[in-house]
Motif scaffolding. Structure first.
Motif, PDB file in Angstrom:
ATOM      1  N   TYR A  67       0.803  -1.216   0.000  1.00 17.76           N
ATOM      2  CA  TYR A  67       0.000   0.000   0.000  1.00 17.76           C
ATOM      3  C   TYR A  67       0.840   1.272   0.000  1.00 17.76           C
ATOM      4  O   TYR A  67       0.470   2.260  -0.608  1.00 17.76           O
ATOM      5  CB  TYR A  67      -0.931  -0.022   1.219  1.00 17.76           C
ATOM      6  CG  TYR A  67      -1.898   1.132   1.246  1.00 17.76           C
ATOM      7  CD1 TYR A  67      -3.006   1.138   0.409  1.00 17.76           C
ATOM      8  CD2 TYR A  67      -1.704   2.204   2.099  1.00 17.76           C
ATOM      9  CE1 TYR A  67      -3.901   2.188   0.424  1.00 17.76           C
ATOM     10  CE2 TYR A  67      -2.590   3.265   2.119  1.00 17.76           C
ATOM     11  CZ  TYR A  67      -3.686   3.251   1.285  1.00 17.76           C
ATOM     12  OH  TYR A  67      -4.566   4.297   1.289  1.00 17.76           O
ATOM     13  N   ASP A  68       1.996   1.240   0.679  1.00 20.40           N
ATOM     14  CA  ASP A  68       2.823   2.435   0.767  1.00 20.40           C
ATOM     15  C   ASP A  68       4.299   2.040   0.844  1.00 20.40           C
ATOM     16  O   ASP A  68       4.639   0.853   0.833  1.00 20.40           O
ATOM     17  CB  ASP A  68       2.423   3.255   2.001  1.00 20.40           C
ATOM     18  CG  ASP A  68       2.720   4.741   1.852  1.00 20.40           C
ATOM     19  OD1 ASP A  68       3.410   5.134   0.896  1.00 20.40           O
ATOM     20  OD2 ASP A  68       2.254   5.509   2.708  1.00 20.40           O
ATOM     21  N   LYS A  69       5.156   3.026   0.979  1.00 17.85           N
ATOM     22  CA  LYS A  69       6.599   2.803   1.014  1.00 17.85           C
ATOM     23  C   LYS A  69       7.031   2.177   2.340  1.00 17.85           C
ATOM     24  O   LYS A  69       6.360   2.314   3.360  1.00 17.85           O
ATOM     25  CB  LYS A  69       7.339   4.123   0.798  1.00 17.85           C
ATOM     26  CG  LYS A  69       7.086   4.721  -0.570  1.00 17.85           C
ATOM     27  CD  LYS A  69       7.794   6.032  -0.733  1.00 17.85           C
ATOM     28  CE  LYS A  69       7.505   6.602  -2.115  1.00 17.85           C
ATOM     29  NZ  LYS A  69       8.121   7.893  -2.319  1.00 17.85           N
ATOM     30  N   VAL A  70       8.203   1.499   2.285  1.00 20.07           N
ATOM     31  CA  VAL A  70       8.759   0.844   3.472  1.00 20.07           C
ATOM     32  C   VAL A  70      10.227   1.224   3.641  1.00 20.07           C
ATOM     33  O   VAL A  70      10.878   1.664   2.701  1.00 20.07           O
ATOM     34  CB  VAL A  70       8.636  -0.696   3.377  1.00 20.07           C
ATOM     35  CG1 VAL A  70       7.183  -1.135   3.432  1.00 20.07           C
ATOM     36  CG2 VAL A  70       9.303  -1.230   2.135  1.00 20.07           C
ATOM     37  N   ASN A  71      10.728   1.048   4.835  1.00 16.02           N
ATOM     38  CA  ASN A  71      12.129   1.297   5.149  1.00 16.02           C
ATOM     39  C   ASN A  71      12.858  -0.049   5.067  1.00 16.02           C
ATOM     40  O   ASN A  71      12.794  -0.851   5.994  1.00 16.02           O
ATOM     41  CB  ASN A  71      12.260   1.912   6.541  1.00 16.02           C
ATOM     42  CG  ASN A  71      13.685   2.255   6.898  1.00 16.02           C
ATOM     43  OD1 ASN A  71      14.634   1.725   6.321  1.00 16.02           O
ATOM     44  ND2 ASN A  71      13.845   3.128   7.866  1.00 16.02           N
ATOM     45  N   VAL A  72      13.530  -0.289   3.977  1.00 12.94           N
ATOM     46  CA  VAL A  72      14.191  -1.580   3.720  1.00 12.94           C
ATOM     47  C   VAL A  72      15.274  -1.858   4.765  1.00 12.94           C
ATOM     48  O   VAL A  72      15.400  -2.985   5.252  1.00 12.94           O
ATOM     49  CB  VAL A  72      14.788  -1.612   2.295  1.00 12.94           C
ATOM     50  CG1 VAL A  72      15.551  -2.898   2.061  1.00 12.94           C
ATOM     51  CG2 VAL A  72      13.699  -1.442   1.258  1.00 12.94           C
ATOM     52  N   GLU A  73      16.063  -0.851   5.125  1.00 11.06           N
ATOM     53  CA  GLU A  73      17.177  -1.040   6.059  1.00 11.06           C
ATOM     54  C   GLU A  73      16.715  -1.492   7.448  1.00 11.06           C
ATOM     55  O   GLU A  73      17.420  -2.238   8.125  1.00 11.06           O
ATOM     56  CB  GLU A  73      17.993   0.245   6.184  1.00 11.06           C
ATOM     57  CG  GLU A  73      18.689   0.650   4.897  1.00 11.06           C
ATOM     58  CD  GLU A  73      19.668  -0.397   4.384  1.00 11.06           C
ATOM     59  OE1 GLU A  73      20.403  -1.002   5.195  1.00 11.06           O
ATOM     60  OE2 GLU A  73      19.693  -0.626   3.162  1.00 11.06           O
ATOM     61  N   GLU A  74      15.531  -1.075   7.866  1.00  5.53           N
ATOM     62  CA  GLU A  74      15.021  -1.419   9.200  1.00  5.53           C
ATOM     63  C   GLU A  74      14.127  -2.659   9.192  1.00  5.53           C
ATOM     64  O   GLU A  74      13.769  -3.166  10.249  1.00  5.53           O
ATOM     65  CB  GLU A  74      14.252  -0.238   9.801  1.00  5.53           C
ATOM     66  CG  GLU A  74      15.115   0.980  10.063  1.00  5.53           C
ATOM     67  CD  GLU A  74      16.204   0.722  11.098  1.00  5.53           C
ATOM     68  OE1 GLU A  74      15.923   0.039  12.113  1.00  5.53           O
ATOM     69  OE2 GLU A  74      17.343   1.181  10.887  1.00  5.53           O
ATOM     70  N   SER A  75      13.751  -3.147   8.028  1.00  4.28           N
ATOM     71  CA  SER A  75      12.878  -4.309   7.916  1.00  4.28           C
ATOM     72  C   SER A  75      13.680  -5.586   8.138  1.00  4.28           C
ATOM     73  O   SER A  75      14.884  -5.632   7.883  1.00  4.28           O
ATOM     74  CB  SER A  75      12.213  -4.333   6.535  1.00  4.28           C
ATOM     75  OG  SER A  75      11.400  -3.203   6.377  1.00  4.28           O
ATOM     76  N   LYS A  76      12.998  -6.631   8.628  1.00  2.00           N
ATOM     77  CA  LYS A  76      13.679  -7.880   8.981  1.00  2.00           C
ATOM     78  C   LYS A  76      12.943  -9.079   8.401  1.00  2.00           C
ATOM     79  O   LYS A  76      11.765  -9.019   8.115  1.00  2.00           O
ATOM     80  CB  LYS A  76      13.766  -8.005  10.494  1.00  2.00           C
ATOM     81  CG  LYS A  76      14.534  -6.870  11.143  1.00  2.00           C
ATOM     82  CD  LYS A  76      14.656  -7.078  12.627  1.00  2.00           C
ATOM     83  CE  LYS A  76      15.313  -5.938  13.338  1.00  2.00           C
ATOM     84  NZ  LYS A  76      16.525  -5.456  12.832  1.00  2.00           N
ATOM     85  N   ILE A  77      13.697 -10.187   8.264  1.00  2.00           N
ATOM     86  CA  ILE A  77      13.141 -11.417   7.707  1.00  2.00           C
ATOM     87  C   ILE A  77      13.693 -12.618   8.469  1.00  2.00           C
ATOM     88  O   ILE A  77      14.827 -12.608   8.932  1.00  2.00           O
ATOM     89  CB  ILE A  77      13.472 -11.540   6.199  1.00  2.00           C
ATOM     90  CG1 ILE A  77      12.827 -12.788   5.618  1.00  2.00           C
ATOM     91  CG2 ILE A  77      14.972 -11.544   5.970  1.00  2.00           C
ATOM     92  CD1 ILE A  77      12.910 -12.876   4.109  1.00  2.00           C
ATOM     93  N   SER A  78      12.851 -13.659   8.597  1.00  3.62           N
ATOM     94  CA  SER A  78      13.271 -14.921   9.178  1.00  3.62           C
ATOM     95  C   SER A  78      12.720 -16.041   8.295  1.00  3.62           C
ATOM     96  O   SER A  78      11.507 -16.159   8.123  1.00  3.62           O
ATOM     97  CB  SER A  78      12.738 -15.072  10.602  1.00  3.62           C
ATOM     98  OG  SER A  78      13.060 -16.348  11.107  1.00  3.62           O
ATOM     99  N   ILE A  79      13.605 -16.849   7.739  1.00  2.00           N
ATOM    100  CA  ILE A  79      13.192 -17.973   6.903  1.00  2.00           C
ATOM    101  C   ILE A  79      13.291 -19.230   7.754  1.00  2.00           C
ATOM    102  O   ILE A  79      14.380 -19.637   8.148  1.00  2.00           O
ATOM    103  CB  ILE A  79      14.051 -18.085   5.635  1.00  2.00           C
ATOM    104  CG1 ILE A  79      13.912 -16.807   4.811  1.00  2.00           C
ATOM    105  CG2 ILE A  79      13.642 -19.311   4.820  1.00  2.00           C
ATOM    106  CD1 ILE A  79      14.757 -16.762   3.565  1.00  2.00           C
ATOM    107  N   GLY A  80      12.138 -19.804   8.062  1.00  2.00           N
ATOM    108  CA  GLY A  80      12.089 -20.968   8.938  1.00  2.00           C
ATOM    109  C   GLY A  80      11.676 -22.224   8.200  1.00  2.00           C
ATOM    110  O   GLY A  80      11.528 -22.231   6.975  1.00  2.00           O
ATOM    111  N   VAL A  81      11.460 -23.272   8.947  1.00  2.00           N
ATOM    112  CA  VAL A  81      11.108 -24.570   8.381  1.00  2.00           C
ATOM    113  C   VAL A  81       9.697 -24.550   7.802  1.00  2.00           C
ATOM    114  O   VAL A  81       9.444 -25.123   6.752  1.00  2.00           O
ATOM    115  CB  VAL A  81      11.217 -25.667   9.462  1.00  2.00           C
ATOM    116  CG1 VAL A  81      10.778 -27.008   8.931  1.00  2.00           C
ATOM    117  CG2 VAL A  81      12.634 -25.744   9.978  1.00  2.00           C
ATOM    118  N   ARG A  82       8.775 -23.858   8.467  1.00  2.00           N
ATOM    119  CA  ARG A  82       7.382 -23.876   8.044  1.00  2.00           C
ATOM    120  C   ARG A  82       6.912 -22.606   7.336  1.00  2.00           C
ATOM    121  O   ARG A  82       5.897 -22.618   6.671  1.00  2.00           O
ATOM    122  CB  ARG A  82       6.484 -24.127   9.249  1.00  2.00           C
ATOM    123  CG  ARG A  82       6.637 -25.522   9.785  1.00  2.00           C
ATOM    124  CD  ARG A  82       5.694 -25.792  10.929  1.00  2.00           C
ATOM    125  NE  ARG A  82       5.759 -27.175  11.340  1.00  2.00           N
ATOM    126  CZ  ARG A  82       6.689 -27.671  12.114  1.00  2.00           C
ATOM    127  NH1 ARG A  82       7.647 -26.903  12.566  1.00  2.00           N
ATOM    128  NH2 ARG A  82       6.687 -28.946  12.448  1.00  2.00           N
TER     129      ARG A  82
END
Length: 198
Positions: A67-82
């Motif tokens: 919907y709108d812009k995001v702050n890529v540098e402050e965003s986080k990700i976790s790739i898990g098993v499920r």
């Protein structure tokens, strides 16, 4: 006569669940046993994902025009098993009307994550929600869809997250010695069998 079958190799869309706060958007992509996950987030709010999953190693792809812009540098990700969990920092601390820009309804595979959802008028807590101790990496360090910076996720069989669950009432009763007779009998039978074998 020969019958010819034509198979079209099409990608599939994984189920996506989302919730938001004034400053964040939580996106959970339900994709068990994903391999070769490539995730990209652009400041304009374009979120893309590509991964293989399932017994047939099907290709799953996803492109969300947020919907709108995001702050890529402050965003986080976790790739898990499920699943793949993303905590996206909004560029502006305002509530969005919906997840995706544009008119019309969201696609059928995008659903509200009621476990994380809070209404705008109930958002008094500035703290983050409990995400079960997941190990998050920054989107800013991940590179693009070419997999640059994704090496740590590509073959993470040794680092896979362990799911933490709360003990059930039954487990709590056993610990307190308040187990039901049939539950007590199961434990004593195992003990009798071991005693008999010694």
């Amino acid at each position: 006569m020969f019958k010819t079958s034509i198979f079209f190799l099409r990608s599939r869309h994984p189920e996506v669940r989302w919730a938001e706060r004034a400053d964040k958007v939580y996106i959970t992509v339900l994709l068990p046993d994903s391999k070769n996950a490539k995730v990209n987030l652009e400041p304009e709010g374009v979120f893309t994902l590509s991964a293989n999953a399932g017994a047939d190693n099907n290709l799953y792809e996803l492109k969300l025009d947020l919907y709108d812009k995001v702050n890529v540098e402050e965003s986080k990700i976790s790739i898990g098993v499920r699943n793949i969990v993303c905590v996206l920092e909004k560029a502006e601390k305002v509530w969005w009307k919906k997840l995706l820009r544009g008119e019309g309804k969201a696609p059928h595979y995008i659903k509200v994550d009621w476990d994380k959802w809070v209404d705008e008028d109930e958002d008094n807590d500035p703290g983050d929600i409990d995400l079960g101790g997941m190990d998050f990496s920054s989107f800013g360090n991940m590179g693009g869809m070419d997999g640059g910076g994704m090496d740590e996720f590509e073959d993470s069989s040794d680092d896979e997250e362990q799911e933490v669950t709360k003990p059930s009432e039954q487990d709590m009763n056993k610990a307190d010695g308040n187990a039901k007779p049939e539950e007590q009998g199961a434990g004593t039978m195992e003990k009798k069998e071991t005693d008999a074998s010694t």
